[in-house]
Design a protein around this motif. Structure first.
Motif, PDB file in Angstrom:
ATOM      1  N   GLY A 264       0.851  -1.250  -0.129  1.00 58.83           N
ATOM      2  CA  GLY A 264      -0.109  -0.032   0.170  1.00 58.83           C
ATOM      3  C   GLY A 264       0.801   1.168  -0.048  1.00 58.83           C
ATOM      4  N   ASP A 265       2.050   1.308   0.609  1.00 59.29           N
ATOM      5  CA  ASP A 265       2.854   2.494   0.591  1.00 59.29           C
ATOM      6  C   ASP A 265       3.786   2.489  -0.644  1.00 59.29           C
ATOM      7  OD1 ASP A 265       4.621   0.322   1.153  1.00 59.29           O
ATOM      8  OD2 ASP A 265       5.092   1.001   3.334  1.00 59.29           O
ATOM      9  N   ASN A 266       3.907   1.505  -1.481  1.00 59.69           N
ATOM     10  CA  ASN A 266       4.584   1.434  -2.685  1.00 59.69           C
ATOM     11  C   ASN A 266       6.177   1.325  -2.296  1.00 59.69           C
ATOM     12  OD1 ASN A 266       2.395   1.569  -4.253  1.00 59.69           O
ATOM     13  ND2 ASN A 266       2.252   3.729  -4.508  1.00 59.69           N
ATOM     14  N   ARG A 267       6.589   0.547  -1.300  1.00 57.53           N
ATOM     15  CA  ARG A 267       7.766   0.470  -0.891  1.00 57.53           C
ATOM     16  C   ARG A 267       8.220  -1.016  -1.178  1.00 57.53           C
ATOM     17  NH1 ARG A 267       8.756   3.905   4.403  1.00 57.53           N
ATOM     18  NH2 ARG A 267       8.778   5.994   3.658  1.00 57.53           N
ATOM     19  N   LEU A 268       9.432  -1.089  -1.061  1.00 62.22           N
ATOM     20  CA  LEU A 268      10.040  -2.437  -0.858  1.00 62.22           C
ATOM     21  C   LEU A 268      11.282  -2.273  -0.180  1.00 62.22           C
ATOM     22  CD1 LEU A 268      10.569  -5.491  -1.847  1.00 62.22           C
ATOM     23  CD2 LEU A 268      11.858  -4.749  -3.860  1.00 62.22           C
ATOM     24  N   ILE A 269      11.548  -3.068   0.974  1.00 61.52           N
ATOM     25  CA  ILE A 269      12.817  -3.037   1.800  1.00 61.52           C
ATOM     26  C   ILE A 269      13.628  -4.336   1.224  1.00 61.52           C
ATOM     27  CG2 ILE A 269      13.659  -3.578   4.092  1.00 61.52           C
ATOM     28  CD1 ILE A 269      11.219  -2.480   5.357  1.00 61.52           C
ATOM     29  N   LEU A 270      14.496  -3.811   0.550  1.00 61.60           N
ATOM     30  CA  LEU A 270      15.885  -4.895   0.009  1.00 61.60           C
ATOM     31  C   LEU A 270      16.469  -5.585   1.330  1.00 61.60           C
ATOM     32  CD1 LEU A 270      17.473  -2.733  -2.916  1.00 61.60           C
ATOM     33  CD2 LEU A 270      15.627  -4.457  -2.917  1.00 61.60           C
ATOM     34  N   ASP A 271      16.388  -6.817   1.411  1.00 61.80           N
ATOM     35  CA  ASP A 271      16.983  -7.554   2.532  1.00 61.80           C
ATOM     36  C   ASP A 271      18.551  -7.744   1.937  1.00 61.80           C
ATOM     37  OD1 ASP A 271      14.990  -8.014   4.004  1.00 61.80           O
ATOM     38  OD2 ASP A 271      14.205  -9.540   2.990  1.00 61.80           O
ATOM     39  N   PRO A 272      19.597  -7.670   2.818  1.00 58.77           N
ATOM     40  CA  PRO A 272      21.079  -7.779   2.541  1.00 58.77           C
ATOM     41  C   PRO A 272      21.104  -9.257   1.924  1.00 58.77           C
ATOM     42  CG  PRO A 272      20.621  -6.930   4.598  1.00 58.77           C
ATOM     43  CD  PRO A 272      19.174  -7.032   4.285  1.00 58.77           C
ATOM     44  N   GLY A 273      22.037  -9.246   1.099  1.00 57.82           N
ATOM     45  CA  GLY A 273      22.210 -10.551   0.466  1.00 57.82           C
ATOM     46  C   GLY A 273      21.246 -11.082  -0.693  1.00 57.82           C
ATOM     47  N   GLU A 274      20.066 -10.405  -0.641  1.00 55.45           N
ATOM     48  CA  GLU A 274      19.087 -11.131  -1.442  1.00 55.45           C
ATOM     49  C   GLU A 274      19.251 -10.675  -2.597  1.00 55.45           C
ATOM     50  OE1 GLU A 274      16.974 -13.319  -0.701  1.00 55.45           O
ATOM     51  OE2 GLU A 274      17.063 -13.456   1.529  1.00 55.45           O
ATOM     52  N   PHE A 275      18.877 -11.229  -3.898  1.00 58.94           N
ATOM     53  CA  PHE A 275      18.714 -10.879  -5.244  1.00 58.94           C
ATOM     54  C   PHE A 275      17.330 -10.620  -5.808  1.00 58.94           C
ATOM     55  CE2 PHE A 275      18.863 -11.965  -9.946  1.00 58.94           C
ATOM     56  CZ  PHE A 275      19.569 -11.015 -10.122  1.00 58.94           C
ATOM     57  N   TYR A 276      17.048  -9.404  -6.386  1.00 56.80           N
ATOM     58  CA  TYR A 276      15.747  -9.130  -6.973  1.00 56.80           C
ATOM     59  C   TYR A 276      15.708  -8.892  -8.112  1.00 56.80           C
ATOM     60  CZ  TYR A 276      14.981  -8.262  -1.872  1.00 56.80           C
ATOM     61  OH  TYR A 276      14.735  -8.269  -0.653  1.00 56.80           O
ATOM     62  N   ILE A 277      14.548  -9.247  -8.916  1.00 55.53           N
ATOM     63  CA  ILE A 277      14.340  -8.665 -10.398  1.00 55.53           C
ATOM     64  C   ILE A 277      13.174  -7.738 -10.344  1.00 55.53           C
ATOM     65  CG2 ILE A 277      13.587  -9.147 -12.591  1.00 55.53           C
ATOM     66  CD1 ILE A 277      16.181 -10.456 -12.377  1.00 55.53           C
ATOM     67  N   LEU A 278      13.461  -6.434 -10.665  1.00 54.53           N
ATOM     68  CA  LEU A 278      12.397  -5.440 -10.752  1.00 54.53           C
ATOM     69  C   LEU A 278      12.556  -4.965 -12.126  1.00 54.53           C
ATOM     70  CD1 LEU A 278      13.631  -3.707  -7.370  1.00 54.53           C
ATOM     71  CD2 LEU A 278      11.674  -5.333  -7.559  1.00 54.53           C
ATOM     72  N   ALA A 279      11.575  -3.722 -12.233  1.00 51.86           N
ATOM     73  CA  ALA A 279      11.597  -3.118 -13.668  1.00 51.86           C
ATOM     74  C   ALA A 279      11.393  -1.606 -13.488  1.00 51.86           C
ATOM     75  CB  ALA A 279      10.300  -3.917 -14.520  1.00 51.86           C
ATOM     76  N   SER A 280      11.828  -1.055 -14.595  1.00 50.84           N
ATOM     77  CA  SER A 280      11.841   0.577 -14.549  1.00 50.84           C
ATOM     78  C   SER A 280      10.563   0.898 -14.801  1.00 50.84           C
ATOM     79  CB  SER A 280      12.613   1.087 -15.825  1.00 50.84           C
ATOM     80  OG  SER A 280      12.158   0.650 -16.943  1.00 50.84           O
ATOM     81  N   HIS A 281      10.339   2.293 -14.194  1.00 53.26           N
ATOM     82  CA  HIS A 281       9.053   3.046 -14.544  1.00 53.26           C
ATOM     83  C   HIS A 281       8.867   3.451 -15.893  1.00 53.26           C
ATOM     84  CE1 HIS A 281       6.339   6.582 -13.983  1.00 53.26           C
ATOM     85  NE2 HIS A 281       5.834   5.850 -13.191  1.00 53.26           N
ATOM     86  N   GLU A 282       9.981   3.945 -16.526  1.00 56.45           N
ATOM     87  CA  GLU A 282       9.757   4.275 -17.726  1.00 56.45           C
ATOM     88  C   GLU A 282      10.001   3.148 -18.961  1.00 56.45           C
ATOM     89  OE1 GLU A 282      11.922   6.953 -14.962  1.00 56.45           O
ATOM     90  OE2 GLU A 282      12.262   4.821 -15.644  1.00 56.45           O
ATOM     91  N   ARG A 283       9.329   3.467 -20.047  1.00 59.54           N
ATOM     92  CA  ARG A 283       9.511   2.513 -21.162  1.00 59.54           C
ATOM     93  C   ARG A 283      10.530   3.393 -22.068  1.00 59.54           C
ATOM     94  NH1 ARG A 283       5.844  -1.785 -21.922  1.00 59.54           N
ATOM     95  NH2 ARG A 283       4.333  -1.850 -20.365  1.00 59.54           N
ATOM     96  N   LEU A 284      11.276   2.335 -22.683  1.00 63.58           N
ATOM     97  CA  LEU A 284      12.324   3.006 -23.436  1.00 63.58           C
ATOM     98  C   LEU A 284      12.296   2.782 -24.811  1.00 63.58           C
ATOM     99  CD1 LEU A 284      14.954   1.709 -20.890  1.00 63.58           C
ATOM    100  CD2 LEU A 284      13.896   4.032 -20.770  1.00 63.58           C
ATOM    101  N   HIS A 285      13.102   3.638 -25.753  1.00 67.22           N
ATOM    102  CA  HIS A 285      13.330   2.831 -27.040  1.00 67.22           C
ATOM    103  C   HIS A 285      14.752   3.411 -27.241  1.00 67.22           C
ATOM    104  CE1 HIS A 285      13.372   4.050 -31.477  1.00 67.22           C
ATOM    105  NE2 HIS A 285      13.483   2.811 -31.535  1.00 67.22           N
TER     106      HIS A 285
END
Length: 385
Positions: A264-285
């Motif tokens: 609900g708060d649009n946040r993510l807490i990254l845990d030390p040593g963990e690996f994440y796949i996320l994506a950009s807000h922007e669409r690119l060309h």
């Protein structure tokens, strides 16, 4: 004014300088500037790069190293491992998570004085959290090949999240080539400036929405349900099964990844040593006459690393409606302490470089463009859904 080389040097490469396109990489193969130990496969040739193949042996080493100016990579390996301890890749072998390997590649180089090269992991390699760097003889840096280099190439490979099966011919990293004029021999920054990027954006949009530049295009992370739906990322599981890097569409997402849901708060807490796949807000060309690379916005801005595989070919993100059509997938690893990411937070920037000429086949037009039009997407090895 650009200073041309003598006609006898690269007279069939044309008058232009910059990153070389596929057609010039093919010319380098014909001219024996690139020396493959086995015939090059069509799938290795990308719009502005060449995929490199693992050779027949791997050496497990205690730690990463660089040979330095006076030594070859094999000099270092002889001091670290016995030849009889080499791991055969002829029929496949497992590279264990957390270990470091050095692997001679099937491609060698004999570069002229006017061409240098640089390397990076392939997109699929980065999304599997396989840390991969190129090493050359008598070098003090990774992923850079000095102009006029003659010799073999090696990959340092360290799987971080999953143990992986590889074999002779597996492709984990890619190399691109830069043609220099004589005034560029001492230059280290080849990126084009923000003013020129604004002009490109007027002709063909680089990004959907506002153009936000700061020595390149600012990239923000998307963590809200508006961007992706309920799932805004994936976190690698700690104790997953072995993964074969050559098997496409062969694995279930849930066997290797945990879904990260929007909060609900649009946040993510990254845990030390963990690996994440996320994506950009922007669409690119990426326009046909440019290539781009993802770099950190500022190492002091956060306790995380983003994007192992940061190269974008010309044509990436092209869409039928002419609008930017693909998000950048972000490979993120937190460091020593938990770190809060917020939706829209700046996470990196794209720097652009000129092509010597546009590729004849752009990204998305060939048979092996796995990530054209992507949103939040894992590597090609997984069945999404």
């Amino acid at each position: 004014m650009q200073t041309p080389f003598p006609k006898s040097d690269l007279d069939d490469f044309g008058p232009h300088f910059g990153l070389l396109s596929r057609q010039k990489i093919e010319l380098m193969l014909r001219r024996s500037i690139i020396l493959p130990q086995e015939d090059v496969e069509e799938s290795q040739l990308q719009p502005a790069s060449l995929d490199l193949r693992l050779g027949s042996r791997a050496y497990r080493v205690r730690a990463s190293f660089l040979p330095g100016k006076e030594r070859t990579v094999m000099d270092q390996l002889r001091a670290l491992v016995r030849d009889e301890d080499a791991i055969s890749l002829e029929h496949g072998a497992v590279l264990e998570r957390g270990c470091v390997y050095v692997i001679p590649l099937l491609e060698h180089l004999k570069l002229p004085d006017s061409i240098s090269a640089l390397a990076n992991p392939k997109s699929s390699t980065g999304r599997l959290d396989i840390f991969t760097r190129l090493i050359t003889d008598r070098s003090e840096v990774f992923d850079r090949v000095a102009r006029a280099y003659e010799g073999p190439l090696y990959a340092e490979v360290s799987p971080r999240s999953f143990s992986v099966r590889v074999r002779k011919g597996s492709k984990l990293n890619q190399i691109r080539f830069r043609r220099l004029n004589s005034q560029q021999f001492e230059i280290t920054d080849f990126s084009i400036g923000d003013r020129e990027l604004r002009e490109h954006h007027k002709d063909a949009a680089l990004v959907d929405g506002d153009l936000n530049l700061r020595e390149g295009l600012i990239v923000r992370v998307a963590l809200s349900a508006r961007a992706h739906g309920d799932v805004i990322g994936y976190r690698a599981q700690k104790h997953a099964d072995i993964l074969d890097v050559d098997r496409v569409g062969a694995y279930k997402l849930d066997d290797y990844w945990d879904k990260v849901f929007a909060r609900g708060d649009n946040r993510l807490i990254l845990d030390p040593g963990e690996f994440y796949i996320l994506a950009s807000h922007e669409r690119l060309h990426i326009p046909r006459d440019l290539a781009a690379e993802m770099v950190p916005i500022d190492p002091a801005m956060g306790e995380f690393r983003v994007h192992y595989a940061g190269f974008f070919d010309p044509g990436f993100g092209a869409a039928p409606d002419k609008r930017p059509g693909a998000r950048a997938v972000l490979e993120v690893r937190s460091h020593e302490v938990p770190f809060i990411l917020e939706d829209g937070q700046i996470i990196g920037r794209l720097v652009y470089e000129k092509m010597a000429e546009p590729p004849q086949i752009l990204y998305g037009e060939g048979d092996v463009s796995n990530y054209q039009g992507q949103g939040l997407k894992l590597s090609k090895h997984f069945v999404m859904g």
